[in-house]
Design a protein around this motif. Sequence first.
Motif, PDB file in Angstrom:
ATOM      1  N   ARG A  47      21.983  13.553  49.321  1.00 18.16           N
ATOM      2  CA  ARG A  47      22.013  15.000  49.605  1.00 18.16           C
ATOM      3  C   ARG A  47      20.615  15.550  49.783  1.00 18.16           C
ATOM      4  N   CYS A  48      19.721  15.189  48.895  1.00 19.75           N
ATOM      5  CA  CYS A  48      18.362  15.752  48.968  1.00 19.75           C
ATOM      6  C   CYS A  48      17.342  14.728  49.439  1.00 19.75           C
ATOM      7  N   THR A  49      17.819  13.512  49.838  1.00 21.59           N
ATOM      8  CA  THR A  49      16.976  12.412  50.309  1.00 21.59           C
ATOM      9  C   THR A  49      15.872  12.077  49.316  1.00 21.59           C
ATOM     10  N   GLY A  50      16.154  12.218  48.036  1.00 17.22           N
ATOM     11  CA  GLY A  50      15.216  11.815  47.002  1.00 17.22           C
ATOM     12  C   GLY A  50      14.255  12.894  46.555  1.00 17.22           C
ATOM     13  N   ASN A  51      14.308  14.093  47.157  1.00 13.78           N
ATOM     14  CA  ASN A  51      13.384  15.155  46.764  1.00 13.78           C
ATOM     15  C   ASN A  51      13.777  15.835  45.458  1.00 13.78           C
ATOM     16  N   GLY A  52      15.018  15.780  45.127  1.00 16.68           N
ATOM     17  CA  GLY A  52      15.479  16.429  43.901  1.00 16.68           C
ATOM     18  C   GLY A  52      15.750  17.913  44.068  1.00 16.68           C
ATOM     19  N   ARG A  53      15.405  18.472  45.259  1.00 12.60           N
ATOM     20  CA  ARG A  53      15.643  19.898  45.495  1.00 12.60           C
ATOM     21  C   ARG A  53      15.978  20.128  46.958  1.00 12.60           C
ATOM     22  N   GLU A  74      18.728  -0.186  43.068  1.00 13.03           N
ATOM     23  CA  GLU A  74      17.700  -0.727  42.187  1.00 13.03           C
ATOM     24  C   GLU A  74      18.049  -0.351  40.757  1.00 13.03           C
ATOM     25  N   GLY A  75      18.431  -1.349  40.006  1.00 12.71           N
ATOM     26  CA  GLY A  75      18.781  -1.091  38.620  1.00 12.71           C
ATOM     27  C   GLY A  75      19.986  -0.186  38.434  1.00 12.71           C
ATOM     28  N   GLY A  76      20.857  -0.175  39.420  1.00 22.39           N
ATOM     29  CA  GLY A  76      22.064   0.632  39.304  1.00 22.39           C
ATOM     30  C   GLY A  76      21.940   2.046  39.834  1.00 22.39           C
ATOM     31  N   ARG A  77      20.755   2.417  40.402  1.00 24.49           N
ATOM     32  CA  ARG A  77      20.571   3.760  40.934  1.00 24.49           C
ATOM     33  C   ARG A  77      20.002   3.669  42.336  1.00 24.49           C
ATOM     34  N   ARG A  78      20.334   4.689  43.134  1.00 24.05           N
ATOM     35  CA  ARG A  78      19.857   4.711  44.511  1.00 24.05           C
ATOM     36  C   ARG A  78      19.460   6.136  44.883  1.00 24.05           C
ATOM     37  N   THR A  79      18.728   6.270  46.027  1.00 22.08           N
ATOM     38  CA  THR A  79      18.257   7.576  46.473  1.00 22.08           C
ATOM     39  C   THR A  79      19.416   8.512  46.762  1.00 22.08           C
ATOM     40  N   CYS A  80      19.268   9.739  46.305  1.00 20.07           N
ATOM     41  CA  CYS A  80      20.309  10.737  46.524  1.00 20.07           C
ATOM     42  C   CYS A  80      20.414  11.053  48.006  1.00 20.07           C
ATOM     43  N   GLY A 107      18.346  17.183  40.275  1.00 17.27           N
ATOM     44  CA  GLY A 107      16.892  17.250  40.377  1.00 17.27           C
ATOM     45  C   GLY A 107      16.185  15.929  40.189  1.00 17.27           C
ATOM     46  N   GLU A 108      16.921  14.854  39.929  1.00 18.70           N
ATOM     47  CA  GLU A 108      16.270  13.565  39.686  1.00 18.70           C
ATOM     48  C   GLU A 108      15.917  12.827  40.965  1.00 18.70           C
ATOM     49  N   GLY A 109      16.607  13.104  42.051  1.00 13.17           N
ATOM     50  CA  GLY A 109      16.320  12.423  43.310  1.00 13.17           C
ATOM     51  C   GLY A 109      17.033  11.091  43.443  1.00 13.17           C
ATOM     52  N   ARG A 110      17.682  10.621  42.370  1.00 12.92           N
ATOM     53  CA  ARG A 110      18.395   9.351  42.382  1.00 12.92           C
ATOM     54  C   ARG A 110      19.759   9.539  41.708  1.00 12.92           C
ATOM     55  N   VAL A 111      20.703   8.756  42.175  1.00 16.12           N
ATOM     56  CA  VAL A 111      22.063   8.880  41.643  1.00 16.12           C
ATOM     57  C   VAL A 111      22.589   7.493  41.268  1.00 16.12           C
ATOM     58  N   LYS A 112      23.667   7.485  40.500  1.00 12.36           N
ATOM     59  CA  LYS A 112      24.325   6.245  40.079  1.00 12.36           C
ATOM     60  C   LYS A 112      24.995   5.588  41.282  1.00 12.36           C
ATOM     61  N   PHE A 168      13.288  27.077  47.032  1.00 11.87           N
ATOM     62  CA  PHE A 168      13.876  25.778  46.689  1.00 11.87           C
ATOM     63  C   PHE A 168      14.869  25.937  45.537  1.00 11.87           C
ATOM     64  N   VAL A 169      15.923  25.091  45.576  1.00 10.84           N
ATOM     65  CA  VAL A 169      16.881  25.031  44.467  1.00 10.84           C
ATOM     66  C   VAL A 169      17.084  23.572  44.071  1.00 10.84           C
ATOM     67  N   GLU A 170      17.489  23.369  42.849  1.00  9.84           N
ATOM     68  CA  GLU A 170      17.725  22.013  42.356  1.00  9.84           C
ATOM     69  C   GLU A 170      18.940  21.406  43.039  1.00  9.84           C
ATOM     70  N   CYS A 171      18.878  20.142  43.411  1.00  8.11           N
ATOM     71  CA  CYS A 171      19.998  19.442  44.047  1.00  8.11           C
ATOM     72  C   CYS A 171      21.135  19.311  43.038  1.00  8.11           C
ATOM     73  N   SER A 172      22.296  19.766  43.439  1.00  4.06           N
ATOM     74  CA  SER A 172      23.434  19.739  42.523  1.00  4.06           C
ATOM     75  C   SER A 172      24.024  18.343  42.365  1.00  4.06           C
ATOM     76  N   VAL A 173      23.692  17.416  43.259  1.00  5.44           N
ATOM     77  CA  VAL A 173      24.236  16.070  43.188  1.00  5.44           C
ATOM     78  C   VAL A 173      23.471  15.210  42.192  1.00  5.44           C
ATOM     79  N   CYS A 174      22.149  15.211  42.296  1.00 10.38           N
ATOM     80  CA  CYS A 174      21.334  14.363  41.412  1.00 10.38           C
ATOM     81  C   CYS A 174      20.710  15.132  40.259  1.00 10.38           C
TER      82      CYS A 174
END
Length: 363
Positions: free
Chosen positions: A117-123, A109-115, A208-213, A200-206
Amino acid sequence: MARKPSAEEMLQAVGEHVTRHGISVPLTSPGAAHLSWQSLLDCRIVRSVEERSERAMRATGRRRDIAGRPAYTDLASHPVETPADPVAPLRLELVREGSLGEVVCEGCEGGRRTCGRCTGNGRLTCEKFVSCDGCGGGIDACWECDGTGRPRRRGNRTESRPVDGPQRARCSRCHRPDAACPKCLGKGRVDCPVCRASGFVECSVCRGEGRVKHTECAGTGLFTTWTGAVISRTPDQRKVEEAAPLHIRSTTDGAGAWRRSVLTSATDKLPDDLEPAHRTLIEGHLALAKNEVGRRVTVRYLPVARVTVHADPDRVYFAFPSSTGIKVVERPSKQRVVRFSAIASTTVAVAVLLLLLVVVVLN
């Protein structure tokens, strides 16, 4: 010399040359000399071979540069200029008229998708506590309760307290003073330094945003589509030549007045004064090749006459045109070389025999 010298002119030139050896017989006289043509040939053929291909294309993002490419309607009949130089390669990218468009990427969606690694939680979840690195999290957490909070029975612990160990603290569990590890205070564990006991820790992939490129569309969310074609031209080069003795080739390369003709189409004719054997040799390579769109045939040839003089059997003469007229060079005849080889072999054999004789006498 603008034209090919005749056999008579070659014989006259050789006749003037052999006078230095005391031969004054006119070589144009019957039986005085024998002439055969051993002309040299150097032919280079360069063809421009064209290939045309067409396929559906897709590129990430909005590609306005694609619209700037030349358009075509029918690839097979699309005109391209005849190459001025068949050696120069060509690659022409085209766009089929009316095929350029854009489609939305279905994988995001708009060039971004659910992470993933964290399934969109951001952590991500994290253990709140870790073993104390001061006491190892075992019975050394507290000398009184072994980290359990319940004082142990006297005599159950067989190890003695180290005299020179670190200063102990009040246990937070059994409250015994001067018994607990000063770092964990008897608990055997400490707060995780990463999540600080939050769990909890911040997702290193996204981050903390929950979405990635979305990598497939390069984060653009769309694709540019079109039907594209490529017209490519590559040079096909070959060399046609007739082998010649090295001493003749090396002599004539610099001194000979090579005749040169250039053909640029399949209908161009070879030079009229080309020898029949050379003409046949070249014509076998001049047929129109598959997908040929241009050519350049460079024919270099040098008339060379091989002359043997009956009054001079020890030499062979070669005559050819040069910038100053007809040039004549001489080489030992095969008969002379064989005779000299026999003399040299006999001399060596005699020397060996004399050497053996001297050795026998000395012994």
